[in-house]
Motif scaffolding. Sequence first.
Motif, PDB file in Angstrom:
ATOM      1  N   GLU A 193      -7.991 -45.118  15.288  1.00  5.47           N
ATOM      2  CA  GLU A 193      -7.637 -43.719  15.025  1.00  5.47           C
ATOM      3  C   GLU A 193      -7.363 -42.910  16.290  1.00  5.47           C
ATOM      4  OE1 GLU A 193     -10.789 -42.116  12.674  1.00  5.47           O
ATOM      5  OE2 GLU A 193     -10.451 -43.499  11.000  1.00  5.47           O
ATOM      6  N   GLN A 194      -7.746 -43.460  17.479  1.00  3.53           N
ATOM      7  CA  GLN A 194      -7.569 -42.795  18.772  1.00  3.53           C
ATOM      8  C   GLN A 194      -8.435 -41.540  18.929  1.00  3.53           C
ATOM      9  OE1 GLN A 194      -6.007 -44.165  21.153  1.00  3.53           O
ATOM     10  NE2 GLN A 194      -4.813 -45.714  20.106  1.00  3.53           N
ATOM     11  N   VAL A 195      -9.408 -41.346  18.055  1.00  2.00           N
ATOM     12  CA  VAL A 195     -10.291 -40.182  18.141  1.00  2.00           C
ATOM     13  C   VAL A 195     -11.745 -40.628  18.001  1.00  2.00           C
ATOM     14  CG1 VAL A 195     -10.961 -37.972  17.109  1.00  2.00           C
ATOM     15  CG2 VAL A 195      -8.555 -38.631  17.183  1.00  2.00           C
ATOM     16  N   ALA A 196     -12.604 -40.123  18.889  1.00  2.00           N
ATOM     17  CA  ALA A 196     -14.043 -40.374  18.824  1.00  2.00           C
ATOM     18  C   ALA A 196     -14.756 -39.078  18.451  1.00  2.00           C
ATOM     19  CB  ALA A 196     -14.546 -40.889  20.176  1.00  2.00           C
ATOM     20  N   TRP A 197     -15.885 -39.217  17.744  1.00  2.21           N
ATOM     21  CA  TRP A 197     -16.616 -38.040  17.254  1.00  2.21           C
ATOM     22  C   TRP A 197     -18.053 -38.059  17.757  1.00  2.21           C
ATOM     23  CZ3 TRP A 197     -13.801 -34.532  14.408  1.00  2.21           C
ATOM     24  CH2 TRP A 197     -12.579 -34.992  13.891  1.00  2.21           C
ATOM     25  N   ASP A 198     -18.612 -36.884  17.915  1.00  4.47           N
ATOM     26  CA  ASP A 198     -20.017 -36.709  18.301  1.00  4.47           C
ATOM     27  C   ASP A 198     -20.587 -35.592  17.425  1.00  4.47           C
ATOM     28  OD1 ASP A 198     -22.420 -35.885  19.391  1.00  4.47           O
ATOM     29  OD2 ASP A 198     -21.587 -35.318  21.335  1.00  4.47           O
ATOM     30  N   PHE A 199     -21.419 -35.985  16.453  1.00  2.00           N
ATOM     31  CA  PHE A 199     -22.038 -35.014  15.556  1.00  2.00           C
ATOM     32  C   PHE A 199     -23.471 -34.756  16.025  1.00  2.00           C
ATOM     33  CE2 PHE A 199     -18.768 -37.165  13.028  1.00  2.00           C
ATOM     34  CZ  PHE A 199     -18.034 -36.070  12.569  1.00  2.00           C
ATOM     35  N   GLU A 200     -23.590 -33.937  17.052  1.00  3.29           N
ATOM     36  CA  GLU A 200     -24.889 -33.580  17.642  1.00  3.29           C
ATOM     37  C   GLU A 200     -25.659 -34.804  18.141  1.00  3.29           C
ATOM     38  OE1 GLU A 200     -26.728 -31.197  14.437  1.00  3.29           O
ATOM     39  OE2 GLU A 200     -26.368 -29.456  15.730  1.00  3.29           O
ATOM     40  N   GLU A 201     -24.960 -35.858  18.483  1.00  3.97           N
ATOM     41  CA  GLU A 201     -25.624 -37.066  18.973  1.00  3.97           C
ATOM     42  C   GLU A 201     -26.138 -36.886  20.398  1.00  3.97           C
ATOM     43  OE1 GLU A 201     -23.130 -40.618  18.216  1.00  3.97           O
ATOM     44  OE2 GLU A 201     -22.021 -39.273  16.889  1.00  3.97           O
ATOM     45  N   HIS A 202     -25.399 -36.138  21.194  1.00  2.00           N
ATOM     46  CA  HIS A 202     -25.809 -35.944  22.580  1.00  2.00           C
ATOM     47  C   HIS A 202     -26.621 -34.662  22.759  1.00  2.00           C
ATOM     48  CE1 HIS A 202     -25.015 -34.386  26.775  1.00  2.00           C
ATOM     49  NE2 HIS A 202     -25.653 -35.499  26.991  1.00  2.00           N
ATOM     50  N   GLN A 203     -26.241 -33.618  22.073  1.00  2.65           N
ATOM     51  CA  GLN A 203     -26.928 -32.332  22.228  1.00  2.65           C
ATOM     52  C   GLN A 203     -26.983 -31.604  20.894  1.00  2.65           C
ATOM     53  OE1 GLN A 203     -25.367 -29.935  25.408  1.00  2.65           O
ATOM     54  NE2 GLN A 203     -26.391 -28.075  24.708  1.00  2.65           N
ATOM     55  N   ILE A 204     -28.166 -31.209  20.493  1.00  5.00           N
ATOM     56  CA  ILE A 204     -28.338 -30.462  19.247  1.00  5.00           C
ATOM     57  C   ILE A 204     -27.586 -29.130  19.362  1.00  5.00           C
ATOM     58  CG2 ILE A 204     -29.983 -29.313  17.709  1.00  5.00           C
ATOM     59  CD1 ILE A 204     -30.084 -32.355  17.626  1.00  5.00           C
ATOM     60  N   VAL A 206     -24.273 -28.866  19.309  1.00  4.60           N
ATOM     61  CA  VAL A 206     -22.911 -29.068  19.814  1.00  4.60           C
ATOM     62  C   VAL A 206     -22.337 -30.359  19.214  1.00  4.60           C
ATOM     63  CG1 VAL A 206     -21.451 -29.451  21.827  1.00  4.60           C
ATOM     64  CG2 VAL A 206     -23.402 -27.890  21.978  1.00  4.60           C
ATOM     65  N   CYS A 207     -21.143 -30.240  18.651  1.00  5.37           N
ATOM     66  CA  CYS A 207     -20.383 -31.401  18.195  1.00  5.37           C
ATOM     67  C   CYS A 207     -19.109 -31.493  19.039  1.00  5.37           C
ATOM     68  CB  CYS A 207     -20.022 -31.264  16.715  1.00  5.37           C
ATOM     69  SG  CYS A 207     -21.448 -31.211  15.602  1.00  5.37           S
ATOM     70  N   ALA A 208     -18.428 -32.614  18.958  1.00  9.87           N
ATOM     71  CA  ALA A 208     -17.214 -32.763  19.768  1.00  9.87           C
ATOM     72  C   ALA A 208     -16.341 -33.876  19.198  1.00  9.87           C
ATOM     73  CB  ALA A 208     -17.577 -33.071  21.216  1.00  9.87           C
ATOM     74  N   LEU A 209     -15.083 -33.831  19.573  1.00 12.87           N
ATOM     75  CA  LEU A 209     -14.179 -34.956  19.337  1.00 12.87           C
ATOM     76  C   LEU A 209     -13.396 -35.176  20.625  1.00 12.87           C
ATOM     77  CD1 LEU A 209     -11.052 -33.885  17.240  1.00 12.87           C
ATOM     78  CD2 LEU A 209     -12.664 -32.254  18.204  1.00 12.87           C
ATOM     79  N   ALA A 210     -12.940 -36.409  20.811  1.00  6.00           N
ATOM     80  CA  ALA A 210     -12.260 -36.753  22.064  1.00  6.00           C
ATOM     81  C   ALA A 210     -11.268 -37.882  21.829  1.00  6.00           C
ATOM     82  CB  ALA A 210     -13.280 -37.171  23.123  1.00  6.00           C
ATOM     83  N   GLU A 234     -16.310 -26.515   9.652  1.00  2.00           N
ATOM     84  CA  GLU A 234     -15.171 -25.883   8.981  1.00  2.00           C
ATOM     85  C   GLU A 234     -13.864 -26.085   9.725  1.00  2.00           C
ATOM     86  OE1 GLU A 234     -15.153 -21.298  10.400  1.00  2.00           O
ATOM     87  OE2 GLU A 234     -16.950 -21.900   9.278  1.00  2.00           O
ATOM     88  N   LYS A 235     -13.932 -26.446  11.029  1.00  2.00           N
ATOM     89  CA  LYS A 235     -12.720 -26.594  11.831  1.00  2.00           C
ATOM     90  C   LYS A 235     -12.341 -28.039  12.130  1.00  2.00           C
ATOM     91  CE  LYS A 235     -11.514 -23.852  15.088  1.00  2.00           C
ATOM     92  NZ  LYS A 235     -11.401 -23.090  16.348  1.00  2.00           N
ATOM     93  N   MET A 236     -13.224 -28.994  11.857  1.00  2.00           N
ATOM     94  CA  MET A 236     -13.047 -30.346  12.385  1.00  2.00           C
ATOM     95  C   MET A 236     -11.748 -31.003  11.919  1.00  2.00           C
ATOM     96  SD  MET A 236     -15.982 -32.418  10.221  1.00  2.00           S
ATOM     97  CE  MET A 236     -15.367 -34.028  10.726  1.00  2.00           C
ATOM     98  N   LEU A 237     -11.302 -30.725  10.698  1.00  2.00           N
ATOM     99  CA  LEU A 237     -10.087 -31.365  10.197  1.00  2.00           C
ATOM    100  C   LEU A 237      -8.830 -30.865  10.895  1.00  2.00           C
ATOM    101  CD1 LEU A 237     -10.817 -31.579   6.362  1.00  2.00           C
ATOM    102  CD2 LEU A 237     -11.034 -33.369   8.092  1.00  2.00           C
ATOM    103  N   GLU A 238      -8.872 -29.653  11.415  1.00  2.00           N
ATOM    104  CA  GLU A 238      -7.691 -29.097  12.076  1.00  2.00           C
ATOM    105  C   GLU A 238      -7.661 -29.396  13.572  1.00  2.00           C
ATOM    106  OE1 GLU A 238      -8.284 -24.538  13.148  1.00  2.00           O
ATOM    107  OE2 GLU A 238      -9.040 -24.946  11.131  1.00  2.00           O
ATOM    108  N   LEU A 239      -8.722 -29.979  14.096  1.00  3.54           N
ATOM    109  CA  LEU A 239      -8.798 -30.218  15.537  1.00  3.54           C
ATOM    110  C   LEU A 239      -8.093 -31.508  15.977  1.00  3.54           C
ATOM    111  CD1 LEU A 239     -12.543 -29.253  16.164  1.00  3.54           C
ATOM    112  CD2 LEU A 239     -10.526 -27.863  16.635  1.00  3.54           C
ATOM    113  N   SER A 240      -8.151 -32.528  15.143  1.00  2.00           N
ATOM    114  CA  SER A 240      -7.653 -33.847  15.544  1.00  2.00           C
ATOM    115  C   SER A 240      -6.146 -33.908  15.813  1.00  2.00           C
ATOM    116  CB  SER A 240      -8.046 -34.876  14.481  1.00  2.00           C
ATOM    117  OG  SER A 240      -7.629 -36.163  14.848  1.00  2.00           O
ATOM    118  N   PRO A 241      -5.275 -33.394  14.924  1.00  2.00           N
ATOM    119  CA  PRO A 241      -3.826 -33.504  15.189  1.00  2.00           C
ATOM    120  C   PRO A 241      -3.387 -32.845  16.496  1.00  2.00           C
ATOM    121  CG  PRO A 241      -4.200 -33.012  12.876  1.00  2.00           C
ATOM    122  CD  PRO A 241      -5.521 -32.867  13.560  1.00  2.00           C
ATOM    123  N   PRO A 242      -3.829 -31.616  16.826  1.00  2.00           N
ATOM    124  CA  PRO A 242      -3.429 -31.040  18.116  1.00  2.00           C
ATOM    125  C   PRO A 242      -3.979 -31.818  19.315  1.00  2.00           C
ATOM    126  CG  PRO A 242      -4.225 -29.326  16.630  1.00  2.00           C
ATOM    127  CD  PRO A 242      -4.576 -30.639  16.007  1.00  2.00           C
TER     128      PRO A 242
END
Length: 260
Positions: A193-204, A206-210, A234-242
Amino acid sequence: MSDMPLAAKAPIRRDRNGIQVIARAAEILRALEGAVDGVGVGELASRVKLSRTTVDRIVAALSKEELLIPAARKASVKLGPALIRLGTSAQISVDQVAKPVMEALSLALNETVELSILGNGTAVVIQQITAAHRLQAVSAVGESFPLHCSASGKALLALLNADQLVRHLKHALTERLFDNAQLETELEQVRQEQVAWDFEEHQIGVCALATAFLDLQGYAYALSIPVPTARFREKMLELSPPLLAARESLLRLVSGRART
């Protein structure tokens, strides 16, 4: 009938001819990329779909400037040392090249955007564009993140082969900080998928995608969007395409062509 002197039109034709020669020379150079043992001039003419006479003429001119040199095979040529000197002079600072792309991405999403590089077992932030939100996820340039539990880290890991994975995860493996099988399953998904996710795994909180990419020298970079958990869901689905579109833009800038 135009009263413009014919002599005035000649430079235009010469300019067009000159541009055509430059384009053909560039095509010949690209055709030799990766050909460490060289390519015969006849074969080269076939590759670039030009006459043998034209290719002979351009090869002679490029050889005179050391952009091409004779190869071991008879009547063959390969890329020359002048290209190495030019390439060294043209080396780019990826963090500076990435900055306008990151600024555009941050403005479009109103979120912080970070660029990290693969360090010794960590992902190191080397560039950052902060958003205007009062509540935002911000790291410091130079800050390091573990590879196995951050979005940037996992995106970078997905670019590595098995031996490289073991080397960069050596500390985490020793400390038994993660489930190796589960991580490999996740990395395979990242590769697809070329995208990695972090659902508060590193820091409570904060989430991230990369997403990650390699430059021409083979250095690995990750482009990430850290977001406070309060608005990530609420924003995660709109973050990946850009984010992926920004990755393609960066690939064109740092390598001259898009890769997957």
